[in-house]
Design an enzyme around this catalytic site. Structure first.
Site, PDB file in Angstrom:
ATOM      1  N   GLY A   1      71.879  12.811  17.188  1.00 56.66           N
ATOM      2  CA  GLY A   1      72.578  13.514  16.118  1.00 56.66           C
ATOM      3  C   GLY A   1      71.663  14.232  15.153  1.00 56.66           C
ATOM      4  O   GLY A   1      72.134  14.926  14.244  1.00 56.66           O
TER       5      GLY A   1
ATOM      6  N   TYR B   1      50.988  14.521  31.997  1.00 55.44           N
ATOM      7  CA  TYR B   1      51.290  14.251  30.587  1.00 55.44           C
ATOM      8  C   TYR B   1      50.027  14.295  29.738  1.00 55.44           C
ATOM      9  O   TYR B   1      48.937  13.988  30.232  1.00 55.44           O
ATOM     10  CB  TYR B   1      51.940  12.873  30.441  1.00 55.44           C
ATOM     11  CG  TYR B   1      53.326  12.751  30.992  1.00 55.44           C
ATOM     12  CD1 TYR B   1      54.059  13.857  31.412  1.00 55.44           C
ATOM     13  CD2 TYR B   1      53.925  11.498  31.109  1.00 55.44           C
ATOM     14  CE1 TYR B   1      55.337  13.714  31.933  1.00 55.44           C
ATOM     15  CE2 TYR B   1      55.201  11.343  31.613  1.00 55.44           C
ATOM     16  CZ  TYR B   1      55.895  12.453  32.032  1.00 55.44           C
ATOM     17  OH  TYR B   1      57.170  12.299  32.536  1.00 55.44           O
TER      18      TYR B   1
ATOM     19  N   LEU C   1      68.562  10.260  26.028  1.00 58.86           N
ATOM     20  CA  LEU C   1      69.050  10.729  24.730  1.00 58.86           C
ATOM     21  C   LEU C   1      69.153  12.252  24.695  1.00 58.86           C
ATOM     22  O   LEU C   1      69.303  12.845  23.622  1.00 58.86           O
ATOM     23  CB  LEU C   1      68.138  10.231  23.611  1.00 58.86           C
ATOM     24  CG  LEU C   1      68.127   8.708  23.428  1.00 58.86           C
ATOM     25  CD1 LEU C   1      67.008   8.293  22.479  1.00 58.86           C
ATOM     26  CD2 LEU C   1      69.471   8.218  22.920  1.00 58.86           C
TER      27      LEU C   1
END
Length: 347
Positions: A245, A53, A238
């Protein structure tokens, strides 16, 4: 904050885990440190990172920077004892670490020493193998997965060698326990069998992708988890931001992951947006905030150890933290299961 004993270890972790893979690309060190401070203030004690990372994008220049950011937080605060820290050894093919060498008894000590130096600590609580040397069906490889080229004897010999190396590291005190990532039911069962035979530490957890959009864990791995006390650490709950959304109706917010990785690692499909809308509709009908509904659902799964989530803003972080106050009732869970059956495997 709900807490959970991880596998059969003596580690107790929060049911939410703070992910760190944006620290160093999408987030600055200052922002990463602020996220740690807020998460610990709200009861999270578990932070997940990896030697490779940050990502989005991955580059040789930034590899290891996230661990350095965490290490600088330890140095500045002196609060190492307040965090259960997980990191990962990159698998075969990652050219920015050890020229892409596979995980082996020879690489484990070297990788751990590198992580410890960057993290400015003497030990890692949960040390994970990022992906198997033999490959994985994760990251959309399931559509054409073919294990027929694997060599079982070589795989098992390597597993035994790695467990023995991990045992030496545990004896040195550099790691406390061991976990897998992007692993299968067969692979996990072999790690467990070899551990039972005395080769080294027992697997405590599996870090695999798991969300309303990606539920491959729900069958064989779920059964293994429950019967063998190997907890799931769910990443991408998610669905790379889809389930918030924010990408509906063609939207691509500036600075979002989709603005950097346009296909979201193969998750961006027409069927994915239709599935997201089904879950957004459930949240609206039941007066729930979508992010909190999604994370609460994941935390309620029977095999869940901890749900790893990431944020790029403090507003996103606070919203996610609010999910610990939500318990979904049976009616909502039935609606979610119905939507899943109608929108299964959307990517």
């Amino acid at each position: 904050m709900q807490m959970k004993q991880l596998g059969r270890t003596d580690l107790t972790v929060s049911k939410l885990c703070l992910g760190s893979m944006t620290w160093g690309t999408q987030n600055t060190q200052t922002e990463g440190h602020a996220q740690i401070d807020r998460a610990l203030e709200r009861g999270i004690n578990f932070v997940d990172t990896a030697e490779m990372y940050p990502v989005n994008p991955i580059s040789a220049e930034t590899t290891g920077l996230t661990e350095e950011i965490i290490g600088n937080w330890f140095a500045a605060t002196g609060r190492r004892q307040d965090m259960i820290l997980a990191s990962k050894h990159s698998g075969a093919g990652f050219k920015n670490a050890r020229d892409g060498a596979p995980i082996s008894g020879q690489t484990i000590s070297q990788a751990i020493e590198g992580s410890l130096k960057r993290l400015q600590t003497d030990y890692i609580d949960l040390y994970q193998f990022h992906w198997p040397n033999r490959g994985s069906y994760m990251f959309r490889q399931n559509w054409r997965y073919d294990p027929s080229s694997q060599h079982k004897a070589e795989t098992l010999d390597n597993m035994a060698e790695c467990l023995e190396a991990l045992e030496r590291e545990m004896q040195r005190g550099t790691i406390r326990t061991f976990g897998l990532s992007n692993e299968s039911a067969w692979g996990t069962s072999q790690w467990l069998r070899l551990s039972d035979a005395g080769h080294g530490p027992r697997v405590a957890s599996i870090q695999n992708e798991y969300s309303l959009m990606c539920r491959m864990y729900d069958t064989d791995l779920a059964e293994l988890s429950v019967n063998e006390d190997v907890d799931l650490l769910a990443f991408s709950p998610l669905a790379a931001g889809l389930l918030t959304g924010k990408y509906q109706n063609g939207a691509v917010p500036e600075g979002s992951r989709m603005s950097i990785v346009s296909d979201l690692g193969g998750r961006r499909t027409d069927r994915a947006f239709a599935a997201v809308q089904a879950y957004l509709d459930i949240a609206q009908r039941n007066g729930l905030e979508p992010v909190q509904m999604v994370l609460a659902w994941a935390m309620q799964r029977p095999f869940m150890g901890s749900v790893i989530f990431g944020s790029t803003t403090m507003e996103q972080l606070d919203l996610a933290l609010g999910s610990v106050e939500i318990t979904l009732n049976d009616e909502v869970l039935v609606e979610i299961d119905t939507a899943h059956r109608e929108n299964a495997m959307p990517y």
